[in-house]
Motif scaffolding. Structure first.
Motif, short mmCIF file in Angstrom:
data_model
loop_
_atom_site.label_atom_id
_atom_site.label_comp_id
_atom_site.label_asym_id
_atom_site.label_seq_id
_atom_site.Cartn_x
_atom_site.Cartn_y
_atom_site.Cartn_z
N THR A 155 0.82 -1.21 0.00
CA THR A 155 0.00 0.00 0.00
C THR A 155 0.85 1.26 0.00
O THR A 155 0.60 2.21 -0.76
CB THR A 155 -0.95 0.01 1.21
N ASP B 296 0.88 4.29 -2.82
CA ASP B 296 0.39 5.61 -2.44
C ASP B 296 1.12 6.69 -3.22
O ASP B 296 0.54 7.70 -3.63
CB ASP B 296 0.59 5.84 -0.93
N GLU C 95 -7.24 -5.65 -1.92
CA GLU C 95 -8.33 -4.69 -1.70
C GLU C 95 -7.83 -3.26 -1.82
O GLU C 95 -8.51 -2.40 -2.42
CB GLU C 95 -8.96 -4.92 -0.31
N SER C 96 -6.66 -2.97 -1.28
CA SER C 96 -6.15 -1.61 -1.35
C SER C 96 -5.74 -1.25 -2.78
O SER C 96 -5.91 -0.10 -3.21
CB SER C 96 -4.95 -1.43 -0.41
N ARG D 14 -7.16 -2.43 -5.53
CA ARG D 14 -8.42 -2.19 -6.25
C ARG D 14 -8.91 -0.77 -6.01
O ARG D 14 -9.47 -0.14 -6.91
CB ARG D 14 -9.48 -3.19 -5.79
N THR D 15 -8.72 -0.26 -4.80
CA THR D 15 -9.17 1.09 -4.47
C THR D 15 -8.28 2.13 -5.12
O THR D 15 -8.76 3.12 -5.70
CB THR D 15 -9.16 1.29 -2.94
N LEU D 16 -6.96 1.92 -5.06
CA LEU D 16 -6.01 2.89 -5.61
C LEU D 16 -6.02 2.90 -7.13
O LEU D 16 -5.83 3.95 -7.76
CB LEU D 16 -4.60 2.58 -5.11
N PRO E 162 -8.56 1.58 -9.68
CA PRO E 162 -9.84 0.93 -9.95
C PRO E 162 -10.04 0.46 -11.39
O PRO E 162 -10.87 -0.42 -11.63
CB PRO E 162 -10.87 2.02 -9.58
N THR E 163 -9.30 1.02 -12.36
CA THR E 163 -9.52 0.62 -13.76
C THR E 163 -8.49 -0.39 -14.25
O THR E 163 -8.66 -0.98 -15.32
CB THR E 163 -9.46 1.85 -14.69
N ASN F 69 -9.68 -9.20 -10.57
CA ASN F 69 -10.84 -8.36 -10.86
C ASN F 69 -11.32 -8.66 -12.28
O ASN F 69 -10.73 -9.48 -12.99
CB ASN F 69 -10.52 -6.87 -10.67
#
Length: 296
Positions: free
Chosen positions: A72, A76, A99-100, A102-104, A106-107, A141
Protein backbone atom coordinates in the motif's frame (compact mmCIF):
# COMPACT_ATOMS: atom_id res chain seq x y z
CA UNK A 1 6.69 -6.08 -23.22
CA UNK A 2 7.73 -3.15 -21.04
CA UNK A 3 7.86 -4.67 -17.57
CA UNK A 4 8.53 -2.96 -14.25
CA UNK A 5 9.42 -5.01 -11.17
CA UNK A 6 8.61 -3.17 -7.94
CA UNK A 7 10.74 -4.69 -5.21
CA UNK A 8 13.90 -6.30 -6.65
CA UNK A 9 14.51 -8.60 -3.71
CA UNK A 10 15.31 -12.26 -4.29
CA UNK A 11 12.14 -13.29 -6.17
CA UNK A 12 11.76 -9.91 -7.88
CA UNK A 13 15.34 -10.00 -9.15
CA UNK A 14 14.96 -13.59 -10.32
CA UNK A 15 11.90 -12.72 -12.40
CA UNK A 16 13.51 -9.52 -13.69
CA UNK A 17 16.52 -11.47 -14.95
CA UNK A 18 14.46 -14.27 -16.51
CA UNK A 19 12.21 -11.77 -18.28
CA UNK A 20 15.17 -9.74 -19.52
CA UNK A 21 16.83 -12.92 -20.78
CA UNK A 22 13.64 -13.61 -22.73
CA UNK A 23 13.88 -10.30 -24.56
CA UNK A 24 11.54 -8.06 -22.59
CA UNK A 25 12.40 -4.47 -21.65
CA UNK A 26 12.66 -4.79 -17.87
CA UNK A 27 13.17 -2.04 -15.30
CA UNK A 28 12.97 -2.10 -11.50
CA UNK A 29 11.85 0.18 -8.71
CA UNK A 30 13.82 -0.52 -5.55
CA UNK A 31 14.96 1.13 -2.35
CA UNK A 32 18.33 2.11 -3.77
CA UNK A 33 18.43 5.68 -5.07
CA UNK A 34 20.88 4.96 -7.89
CA UNK A 35 19.48 5.20 -11.42
CA UNK A 36 20.59 1.66 -12.23
CA UNK A 37 20.45 -1.66 -10.40
CA UNK A 38 22.95 -4.44 -11.05
CA UNK A 39 22.66 -8.07 -10.02
CA UNK A 40 25.10 -10.96 -10.43
CA UNK A 41 23.38 -14.21 -11.38
CA UNK A 42 25.54 -17.18 -12.30
CA UNK A 43 28.45 -16.01 -14.41
CA UNK A 44 26.69 -12.91 -15.70
CA UNK A 45 25.83 -9.48 -14.37
CA UNK A 46 22.49 -7.92 -15.30
CA UNK A 47 21.70 -4.20 -15.30
CA UNK A 48 18.29 -2.57 -14.97
CA UNK A 49 17.04 1.00 -15.00
CA UNK A 50 15.91 1.90 -11.45
CA UNK A 51 13.34 4.36 -10.08
CA UNK A 52 12.69 6.11 -13.41
CA UNK A 53 9.30 7.78 -13.84
CA UNK A 54 9.15 6.91 -17.56
CA UNK A 55 9.49 3.21 -16.72
CA UNK A 56 6.38 3.51 -14.54
CA UNK A 57 4.37 5.48 -17.09
CA UNK A 58 5.20 3.17 -20.02
CA UNK A 59 4.92 -0.19 -18.28
CA UNK A 60 2.65 -2.79 -19.87
CA UNK A 61 3.01 -4.99 -16.80
CA UNK A 62 4.01 -4.09 -13.24
CA UNK A 63 5.15 -7.08 -11.20
CA UNK A 64 4.89 -6.33 -7.48
CA UNK A 65 7.26 -8.40 -5.34
CA UNK A 66 7.68 -6.19 -2.28
CA UNK A 67 6.63 -7.63 1.06
CA UNK A 68 2.90 -7.56 1.69
CA UNK A 69 3.09 -4.82 4.33
CA UNK A 70 4.93 -2.56 1.84
CA UNK A 71 2.37 -2.80 -0.98
CA UNK A 72 0.00 0.00 0.00
CA UNK A 73 2.73 2.49 0.90
CA UNK A 74 4.54 1.76 -2.39
CA UNK A 75 1.46 2.58 -4.44
CA UNK A 76 0.39 5.61 -2.44
CA UNK A 77 3.23 7.49 -4.14
CA UNK A 78 3.30 5.68 -7.51
CA UNK A 79 -0.39 5.29 -8.39
CA UNK A 80 -0.64 8.70 -10.11
CA UNK A 81 2.10 7.72 -12.57
CA UNK A 82 0.57 4.37 -13.59
CA UNK A 83 -1.38 4.16 -16.85
CA UNK A 84 -4.98 2.95 -16.30
CA UNK A 85 -4.40 0.04 -18.71
CA UNK A 86 -1.19 -1.24 -17.11
CA UNK A 87 -1.56 -4.78 -15.78
CA UNK A 88 -0.78 -5.14 -12.08
CA UNK A 89 0.52 -8.52 -10.88
CA UNK A 90 0.90 -9.07 -7.13
CA UNK A 91 3.41 -11.79 -6.21
CA UNK A 92 4.19 -11.91 -2.50
CA UNK A 93 3.62 -14.05 0.57
CA UNK A 94 0.38 -13.61 2.44
CA UNK A 95 -3.06 -12.29 1.54
CA UNK A 96 -5.08 -9.14 2.06
CA UNK A 97 -3.36 -6.52 -0.13
CA UNK A 98 -5.50 -6.71 -3.25
CA UNK A 99 -8.33 -4.69 -1.70
CA UNK A 100 -6.15 -1.61 -1.35
CA UNK A 101 -4.85 -1.95 -4.93
CA UNK A 102 -8.42 -2.19 -6.25
CA UNK A 103 -9.17 1.09 -4.47
CA UNK A 104 -6.01 2.89 -5.61
CA UNK A 105 -6.15 1.58 -9.22
CA UNK A 106 -9.84 0.93 -9.95
CA UNK A 107 -9.52 0.62 -13.76
CA UNK A 108 -6.33 -1.46 -13.98
CA UNK A 109 -6.36 -5.20 -14.67
CA UNK A 110 -5.15 -6.97 -11.50
CA UNK A 111 -3.63 -10.44 -11.52
CA UNK A 112 -2.53 -12.44 -8.48
CA UNK A 113 0.42 -14.81 -8.55
CA UNK A 114 1.99 -17.39 -6.28
CA UNK A 115 5.28 -19.14 -6.94
CA UNK A 116 7.25 -21.96 -5.35
CA UNK A 117 10.58 -21.00 -6.92
CA UNK A 118 13.28 -20.46 -4.32
CA UNK A 119 15.69 -17.53 -4.47
CA UNK A 120 18.32 -16.10 -2.15
CA UNK A 121 20.35 -12.88 -2.13
CA UNK A 122 23.43 -13.29 0.11
CA UNK A 123 24.42 -9.74 -0.87
CA UNK A 124 22.45 -6.79 -2.32
CA UNK A 125 23.81 -7.44 -5.82
CA UNK A 126 24.14 -11.25 -5.81
CA UNK A 127 21.38 -13.76 -6.53
CA UNK A 128 21.01 -17.53 -6.37
CA UNK A 129 18.11 -19.64 -7.65
CA UNK A 130 17.80 -22.10 -4.76
CA UNK A 131 14.86 -24.22 -5.84
CA UNK A 132 12.96 -25.01 -9.02
CA UNK A 133 9.23 -24.47 -8.70
CA UNK A 134 6.08 -23.49 -10.51
CA UNK A 135 3.94 -20.36 -10.70
CA UNK A 136 0.18 -19.94 -10.74
CA UNK A 137 -1.53 -16.73 -11.87
CA UNK A 138 -5.18 -15.73 -11.99
CA UNK A 139 -7.55 -12.78 -12.19
CA UNK A 140 -8.29 -10.62 -9.15
CA UNK A 141 -10.84 -8.36 -10.86
CA UNK A 142 -13.00 -8.32 -13.99
CA UNK A 143 -10.31 -6.65 -16.08
CA UNK A 144 -7.82 -9.28 -14.94
CA UNK A 145 -9.74 -12.01 -16.74
CA UNK A 146 -8.49 -10.53 -20.03
CA UNK A 147 -4.89 -11.23 -19.05
CA UNK A 148 -4.72 -14.98 -19.52
CA UNK A 149 -2.18 -14.39 -22.32
CA UNK A 150 0.34 -13.54 -19.59
CA UNK A 151 0.52 -17.24 -18.82
CA UNK A 152 2.23 -17.86 -22.18
CA UNK A 153 4.48 -14.82 -21.75
CA UNK A 154 5.73 -15.91 -18.33
CA UNK A 155 5.89 -19.59 -19.29
CA UNK A 156 8.27 -18.75 -22.13
CA UNK A 157 10.51 -16.78 -19.75
CA UNK A 158 10.46 -18.94 -16.61
CA UNK A 159 8.46 -22.20 -16.64
CA UNK A 160 6.33 -23.74 -15.31
CA UNK A 161 3.50 -21.17 -15.28
CA UNK A 162 -0.21 -22.04 -15.11
CA UNK A 163 -3.38 -19.97 -15.31
CA UNK A 164 -5.62 -20.75 -12.32
CA UNK A 165 -9.32 -19.95 -12.84
CA UNK A 166 -9.77 -19.73 -9.05
CA UNK A 167 -6.48 -18.27 -7.92
CA UNK A 168 -7.78 -17.81 -4.36
CA UNK A 169 -7.58 -21.60 -3.97
CA UNK A 170 -3.86 -21.59 -4.81
CA UNK A 171 -3.24 -18.58 -2.57
CA UNK A 172 -4.96 -20.24 0.38
CA UNK A 173 -2.88 -23.37 -0.19
CA UNK A 174 0.28 -21.25 -0.11
CA UNK A 175 -1.04 -19.42 2.98
CA UNK A 176 -1.49 -22.77 4.74
CA UNK A 177 2.14 -23.65 4.05
CA UNK A 178 3.31 -20.23 5.25
CA UNK A 179 1.19 -20.37 8.43
CA UNK A 180 3.08 -23.51 9.44
CA UNK A 181 6.63 -23.00 8.17
CA UNK A 182 7.23 -19.26 8.54
CA UNK A 183 6.37 -18.55 12.19
CA UNK A 184 7.78 -21.84 13.51
CA UNK A 185 11.12 -21.44 11.74
CA UNK A 186 11.24 -17.77 12.76
CA UNK A 187 10.59 -18.48 16.43
CA UNK A 188 12.97 -21.44 16.63
CA UNK A 189 15.52 -19.89 14.20
CA UNK A 190 15.90 -23.13 12.29
CA UNK A 191 15.94 -24.15 8.62
CA UNK A 192 12.72 -25.50 7.16
CA UNK A 193 13.92 -29.11 7.31
CA UNK A 194 14.03 -29.10 11.12
CA UNK A 195 10.23 -29.02 11.15
CA UNK A 196 10.31 -32.69 10.10
CA UNK A 197 11.68 -33.58 13.55
CA UNK A 198 9.21 -35.48 15.81
CA UNK A 199 9.02 -32.69 18.41
CA UNK A 200 7.21 -30.39 15.94
CA UNK A 201 4.63 -32.86 14.63
CA UNK A 202 1.92 -32.32 17.23
CA UNK A 203 1.88 -28.53 16.89
CA UNK A 204 2.02 -28.78 13.09
CA UNK A 205 -1.01 -31.08 13.11
CA UNK A 206 -2.96 -28.65 15.26
CA UNK A 207 -1.96 -25.70 13.05
CA UNK A 208 -3.08 -27.53 9.90
CA UNK A 209 -6.40 -28.54 11.48
CA UNK A 210 -7.12 -24.90 12.35
CA UNK A 211 -6.14 -23.62 8.90
CA UNK A 212 -8.24 -26.35 7.28
CA UNK A 213 -11.31 -25.33 9.28
CA UNK A 214 -10.98 -21.71 8.12
CA UNK A 215 -10.40 -22.78 4.51
CA UNK A 216 -13.55 -24.89 4.61
CA UNK A 217 -15.53 -21.93 5.98
CA UNK A 218 -14.14 -19.82 3.11
CA UNK A 219 -15.39 -22.47 0.63
CA UNK A 220 -11.84 -23.43 -0.34
CA UNK A 221 -11.57 -27.15 -1.16
CA UNK A 222 -9.41 -28.80 1.50
CA UNK A 223 -8.57 -32.35 2.62
CA UNK A 224 -6.48 -32.36 5.78
CA UNK A 225 -4.55 -35.52 4.94
CA UNK A 226 -3.60 -34.20 1.49
CA UNK A 227 -2.77 -30.74 2.89
CA UNK A 228 -0.56 -32.33 5.55
CA UNK A 229 1.26 -34.37 2.90
CA UNK A 230 1.75 -31.24 0.80
CA UNK A 231 3.21 -29.26 3.69
CA UNK A 232 5.48 -32.19 4.61
CA UNK A 233 6.71 -32.29 1.01
CA UNK A 234 7.46 -28.55 1.06
CA UNK A 235 9.40 -28.94 4.31
CA UNK A 236 11.45 -31.75 2.76
CA UNK A 237 11.98 -30.04 -0.61
CA UNK A 238 13.14 -26.80 1.06
CA UNK A 239 14.93 -28.46 3.98
CA UNK A 240 18.07 -26.31 3.67
CA UNK A 241 16.16 -23.05 3.15
CA UNK A 242 15.59 -20.43 5.79
CA UNK A 243 12.12 -18.93 5.45
CA UNK A 244 11.68 -15.23 4.77
CA UNK A 245 10.20 -14.76 8.26
CA UNK A 246 13.16 -16.60 9.79
CA UNK A 247 15.49 -14.14 8.05
CA UNK A 248 13.36 -11.12 8.99
CA UNK A 249 13.41 -12.09 12.66
CA UNK A 250 17.14 -12.82 12.55
CA UNK A 251 17.83 -9.38 11.06
CA UNK A 252 15.21 -7.70 13.29
CA UNK A 253 13.09 -6.55 10.36
CA UNK A 254 9.35 -6.20 10.17
CA UNK A 255 7.77 -9.51 9.15
CA UNK A 256 4.75 -10.40 7.04
CA UNK A 257 2.96 -12.04 9.97
CA UNK A 258 -0.03 -9.65 9.68
CA UNK A 259 -0.65 -10.84 6.10
CA UNK A 260 -0.03 -14.53 6.78
CA UNK A 261 -1.22 -15.68 10.21
CA UNK A 262 -2.88 -12.32 10.81
CA UNK A 263 -4.99 -12.77 7.68
CA UNK A 264 -5.98 -16.26 8.84
CA UNK A 265 -7.01 -14.86 12.23
CA UNK A 266 -9.19 -12.20 10.62
CA UNK A 267 -11.04 -14.77 8.52
CA UNK A 268 -11.35 -17.12 11.49
CA UNK A 269 -12.91 -14.32 13.55
CA UNK A 270 -15.42 -13.63 10.79
CA UNK A 271 -16.56 -17.26 10.88
CA UNK A 272 -16.40 -17.64 14.66
CA UNK A 273 -13.68 -20.28 14.48
CA UNK A 274 -11.18 -20.69 17.32
CA UNK A 275 -7.57 -20.93 16.14
CA UNK A 276 -5.54 -20.86 19.39
CA UNK A 277 -2.35 -22.43 17.98
CA UNK A 278 -2.10 -19.94 15.14
CA UNK A 279 -3.04 -17.10 17.49
CA UNK A 280 -0.21 -18.06 19.86
CA UNK A 281 2.34 -17.99 17.01
CA UNK A 282 1.00 -14.65 15.79
CA UNK A 283 1.39 -13.03 19.22
CA UNK A 284 4.85 -14.55 19.67
CA UNK A 285 6.10 -12.99 16.41
CA UNK A 286 4.42 -9.65 17.15
CA UNK A 287 6.05 -9.61 20.60
CA UNK A 288 9.46 -10.15 19.00
CA UNK A 289 8.79 -7.28 16.57
CA UNK A 290 7.70 -4.98 19.38
CA UNK A 291 10.82 -5.78 21.40
CA UNK A 292 13.22 -4.60 18.71
CA UNK A 293 10.95 -1.74 17.59
CA UNK A 294 11.18 -0.39 21.15
CA UNK A 295 14.98 -0.31 20.81
CA UNK A 296 14.97 1.90 17.71
Amino acid sequence: MNILVIGPGAIGSLWAIKLQQDGHQVAVFGRQTESHYQCQFGEHSYTFSNRQINDIKHADLILVTVKAWQVTSAFDSLARQIDPDTIMMLMHNGMGTVESIRTLLPTNPIVLATTTHGAFKPAPTQLFHTGQGETFIGAANEQGHRCQFLCDVLQHAFPEVHWHPQIEHALWRKLAVNCVINPLTAIHQCPNGNLAFPRYQAVISRLIAEVGAVMAAENIPVHLEELTTHIDCVITATSENKSSMHQDVYHRRKTEIDFITGYLLSRAKKHGIAVPENEALYHHIRTLEQQWESLI
